[in-house]
Design an enzyme around this catalytic site. Structure first.
Site, PDB file in Angstrom:
ATOM      1  N   CYS A   9      32.117  37.941  42.369  1.00  0.00           N
ATOM      2  CA  CYS A   9      32.561  37.747  43.755  1.00  0.00           C
ATOM      3  C   CYS A   9      33.229  36.389  43.937  1.00  0.00           C
ATOM      4  O   CYS A   9      32.606  35.344  43.693  1.00  0.00           O
ATOM      5  CB  CYS A   9      31.371  37.891  44.705  1.00  0.00           C
ATOM      6  SG  CYS A   9      31.803  37.494  46.411  1.00  0.00           S
ATOM      7  N   CYS A  12      31.314  34.120  46.416  1.00  0.00           N
ATOM      8  CA  CYS A  12      30.082  33.579  45.823  1.00  0.00           C
ATOM      9  C   CYS A  12      30.433  32.383  44.927  1.00  0.00           C
ATOM     10  O   CYS A  12      29.724  31.368  44.921  1.00  0.00           O
ATOM     11  CB  CYS A  12      29.343  34.643  45.014  1.00  0.00           C
ATOM     12  SG  CYS A  12      28.398  35.842  45.995  1.00  0.00           S
ATOM     13  N   ASP A  35      41.808  29.033  54.617  1.00  0.00           N
ATOM     14  CA  ASP A  35      42.368  30.198  53.935  1.00  0.00           C
ATOM     15  C   ASP A  35      43.547  29.753  53.075  1.00  0.00           C
ATOM     16  O   ASP A  35      44.364  28.939  53.487  1.00  0.00           O
ATOM     17  CB  ASP A  35      42.808  31.243  54.971  1.00  0.00           C
ATOM     18  CG  ASP A  35      43.035  32.603  54.349  1.00  0.00           C
ATOM     19  OD1 ASP A  35      42.239  33.524  54.631  1.00  0.00           O
ATOM     20  OD2 ASP A  35      44.000  32.755  53.561  1.00  0.00           O
ATOM     21  N   HIS A  51      25.228  36.837  49.707  1.00  0.00           N
ATOM     22  CA  HIS A  51      26.258  37.863  49.520  1.00  0.00           C
ATOM     23  C   HIS A  51      25.881  39.158  50.220  1.00  0.00           C
ATOM     24  O   HIS A  51      24.847  39.771  49.884  1.00  0.00           O
ATOM     25  CB  HIS A  51      26.470  38.147  48.029  1.00  0.00           C
ATOM     26  CG  HIS A  51      27.492  39.231  47.797  1.00  0.00           C
ATOM     27  ND1 HIS A  51      28.816  38.967  47.536  1.00  0.00           N
ATOM     28  CD2 HIS A  51      27.386  40.580  47.845  1.00  0.00           C
ATOM     29  CE1 HIS A  51      29.469  40.107  47.421  1.00  0.00           C
ATOM     30  NE2 HIS A  51      28.622  41.105  47.600  1.00  0.00           N
ATOM     31  N   ASN A  92      37.512  41.551  59.220  1.00  0.00           N
ATOM     32  CA  ASN A  92      38.083  42.765  58.652  1.00  0.00           C
ATOM     33  C   ASN A  92      36.976  43.490  57.891  1.00  0.00           C
ATOM     34  O   ASN A  92      36.252  42.874  57.098  1.00  0.00           O
ATOM     35  CB  ASN A  92      39.230  42.436  57.693  1.00  0.00           C
ATOM     36  CG  ASN A  92      40.427  41.833  58.410  1.00  0.00           C
ATOM     37  OD1 ASN A  92      40.714  42.180  59.548  1.00  0.00           O
ATOM     38  ND2 ASN A  92      41.112  40.919  57.744  1.00  0.00           N
ATOM     39  N   THR A 100      39.980  42.420  51.825  1.00  0.00           N
ATOM     40  CA  THR A 100      40.307  42.311  50.395  1.00  0.00           C
ATOM     41  C   THR A 100      39.214  41.615  49.602  1.00  0.00           C
ATOM     42  O   THR A 100      39.161  41.749  48.383  1.00  0.00           O
ATOM     43  CB  THR A 100      41.626  41.542  50.191  1.00  0.00           C
ATOM     44  OG1 THR A 100      41.505  40.241  50.791  1.00  0.00           O
ATOM     45  CG2 THR A 100      42.797  42.295  50.815  1.00  0.00           C
ATOM     46  N   HIS A 103      32.864  40.009  50.433  1.00  0.00           N
ATOM     47  CA  HIS A 103      31.777  39.081  50.759  1.00  0.00           C
ATOM     48  C   HIS A 103      32.026  38.740  52.224  1.00  0.00           C
ATOM     49  O   HIS A 103      33.108  38.246  52.563  1.00  0.00           O
ATOM     50  CB  HIS A 103      31.842  37.844  49.857  1.00  0.00           C
ATOM     51  CG  HIS A 103      30.811  36.797  50.114  1.00  0.00           C
ATOM     52  ND1 HIS A 103      30.009  36.265  49.104  1.00  0.00           N
ATOM     53  CD2 HIS A 103      30.461  36.131  51.247  1.00  0.00           C
ATOM     54  CE1 HIS A 103      29.204  35.350  49.621  1.00  0.00           C
ATOM     55  NE2 HIS A 103      29.472  35.238  50.917  1.00  0.00           N
ATOM     56  N   HIS A 105      32.861  37.553  55.741  1.00  0.00           N
ATOM     57  CA  HIS A 105      33.508  36.312  56.167  1.00  0.00           C
ATOM     58  C   HIS A 105      34.149  36.499  57.527  1.00  0.00           C
ATOM     59  O   HIS A 105      34.671  37.573  57.835  1.00  0.00           O
ATOM     60  CB  HIS A 105      34.560  35.845  55.153  1.00  0.00           C
ATOM     61  CG  HIS A 105      35.597  36.870  54.820  1.00  0.00           C
ATOM     62  ND1 HIS A 105      35.378  37.873  53.904  1.00  0.00           N
ATOM     63  CD2 HIS A 105      36.866  37.050  55.281  1.00  0.00           C
ATOM     64  CE1 HIS A 105      36.454  38.632  53.820  1.00  0.00           C
ATOM     65  NE2 HIS A 105      37.375  38.156  54.653  1.00  0.00           N
ATOM     66  N   HIS A 107      37.237  35.147  59.846  1.00  0.00           N
ATOM     67  CA  HIS A 107      38.469  34.378  59.958  1.00  0.00           C
ATOM     68  C   HIS A 107      38.434  33.687  61.320  1.00  0.00           C
ATOM     69  O   HIS A 107      38.211  34.356  62.344  1.00  0.00           O
ATOM     70  CB  HIS A 107      39.701  35.280  59.942  1.00  0.00           C
ATOM     71  CG  HIS A 107      39.923  36.054  58.681  1.00  0.00           C
ATOM     72  ND1 HIS A 107      40.886  35.718  57.757  1.00  0.00           N
ATOM     73  CD2 HIS A 107      39.329  37.174  58.204  1.00  0.00           C
ATOM     74  CE1 HIS A 107      40.884  36.601  56.764  1.00  0.00           C
ATOM     75  NE2 HIS A 107      39.942  37.498  57.009  1.00  0.00           N
TER      76      HIS A 107
HETATM   77  P1  5GP Z   1      40.144  39.633  54.013  1.00  0.00           P
HETATM   78  O1  5GP Z   1      41.519  40.145  53.670  1.00  0.00           O
HETATM   79  O2  5GP Z   1      39.111  40.154  53.035  1.00  0.00           O
HETATM   80  O3  5GP Z   1      39.738  39.817  55.448  1.00  0.00           O
HETATM   81  O4  5GP Z   1      40.221  38.059  53.853  1.00  0.00           O
HETATM   82  C1  5GP Z   1      40.235  37.428  52.622  1.00  0.00           C
HETATM   83  C2  5GP Z   1      40.995  36.141  52.801  1.00  0.00           C
HETATM   84  O5  5GP Z   1      40.713  35.321  51.688  1.00  0.00           O
HETATM   85  C3  5GP Z   1      42.521  36.307  52.855  1.00  0.00           C
HETATM   86  O6  5GP Z   1      42.984  35.830  54.109  1.00  0.00           O
HETATM   87  C4  5GP Z   1      43.024  35.469  51.686  1.00  0.00           C
HETATM   88  O7  5GP Z   1      44.196  34.749  51.996  1.00  0.00           O
HETATM   89  C5  5GP Z   1      41.848  34.561  51.397  1.00  0.00           C
HETATM   90  N1  5GP Z   1      41.722  34.157  50.016  1.00  0.00           N
HETATM   91  C6  5GP Z   1      41.865  34.955  48.908  1.00  0.00           C
HETATM   92  N2  5GP Z   1      41.627  34.247  47.789  1.00  0.00           N
HETATM   93  C7  5GP Z   1      41.337  32.978  48.198  1.00  0.00           C
HETATM   94  C8  5GP Z   1      41.011  31.780  47.485  1.00  0.00           C
HETATM   95  O8  5GP Z   1      40.926  31.719  46.251  1.00  0.00           O
HETATM   96  N3  5GP Z   1      40.790  30.658  48.226  1.00  0.00           N
HETATM   97  C9  5GP Z   1      40.876  30.675  49.602  1.00  0.00           C
HETATM   98  N4  5GP Z   1      40.635  29.522  50.228  1.00  0.00           N
HETATM   99  N5  5GP Z   1      41.174  31.787  50.310  1.00  0.00           N
HETATM  100  C10 5GP Z   1      41.401  32.923  49.607  1.00  0.00           C
HETATM  101 ZN    ZN Z   2      29.731  37.129  47.259  1.00  0.00          ZN
END
Ligand code: 5GP
Ligand code: ZN
Length: 118
Positions: A9, A12, A35, A51, A92, A100, A103, A105, A107
């Site tokens: 993850c 994690c 982000d 997690h 999301n 994507t 874990h 989170h 925003h």
């Molecule tokens: P999701 O699409 O799951 O709601 O949000 C995942 C977020 O994680 C995305 O907005 C993406 O830009 C961000 N993200 C993906 N990989 C990394 C990373 O390695 N570091 C940081 N700081 N953000 C990441």
């Molecule tokens: Zn995790």
């Protein structure tokens, strides 16, 4: 087991300090970092250190940690000075909704006009 760190993850690994991130705030139970692909002038992710794959499962499995994530989202908004103008907290949930990283989170988005979604 639910809540335990998952070896594959990404978040994690960020929580463990194994992958670098630009940290905005941290507590015993949460971490807030920028982000990597910001969608607004303020775009901070708040994660629980435990997690769970999404916010609802976090709330069911560890309600205290879920509350901590929400409280921290508000603290981040205040620190980023977007609390006055308004900000959005997004969870999301599921790939069809754009999730994507599986874990939980939040925003925290702000610093520009955020069009009403619903
Ligand atoms: P999701 O699409 O799951 O709601 O949000 C995942 C977020 O994680 C995305 O907005 C993406 O830009 C961000 N993200 C993906 N990989 C990394 C990373 O390695 N570091 C940081 N700081 N953000 C990441
Ligand atoms: Zn995790």
């Amino acid at each position: 087991m639910a809540g335990e760190a998952q070896p594959d993850c990404l978040f994690c690994k960020i929580a463990a300090g194994e992958i670098p991130a630009t940290v905005v705030r941290e507590t015993d139970t949460t971490l807030a970092f920028r982000d990597i692909n910001p969608q607004a002038p303020t775009h901070v992710l708040v994660i629980p250190r435990v997690h769970y794959p999404n916010a609802a499962e976090l709330a069911a499995g560890d309600p205290g940690a879920a509350a901590d994530v929400l409280r921290e989202a508000g603290e981040v908004a205040a620190r980023e000075k977007v609390d006055g103008s308004g900000y959005r907290i997004v969870f999301n949930t599921g790939s069809g909704a754009g999730q994507t990283v599986f874990h939980a989170h939040a925003h925290v988005l702000g610093g520009r006009d955020l069009q009403r979604l619903v």
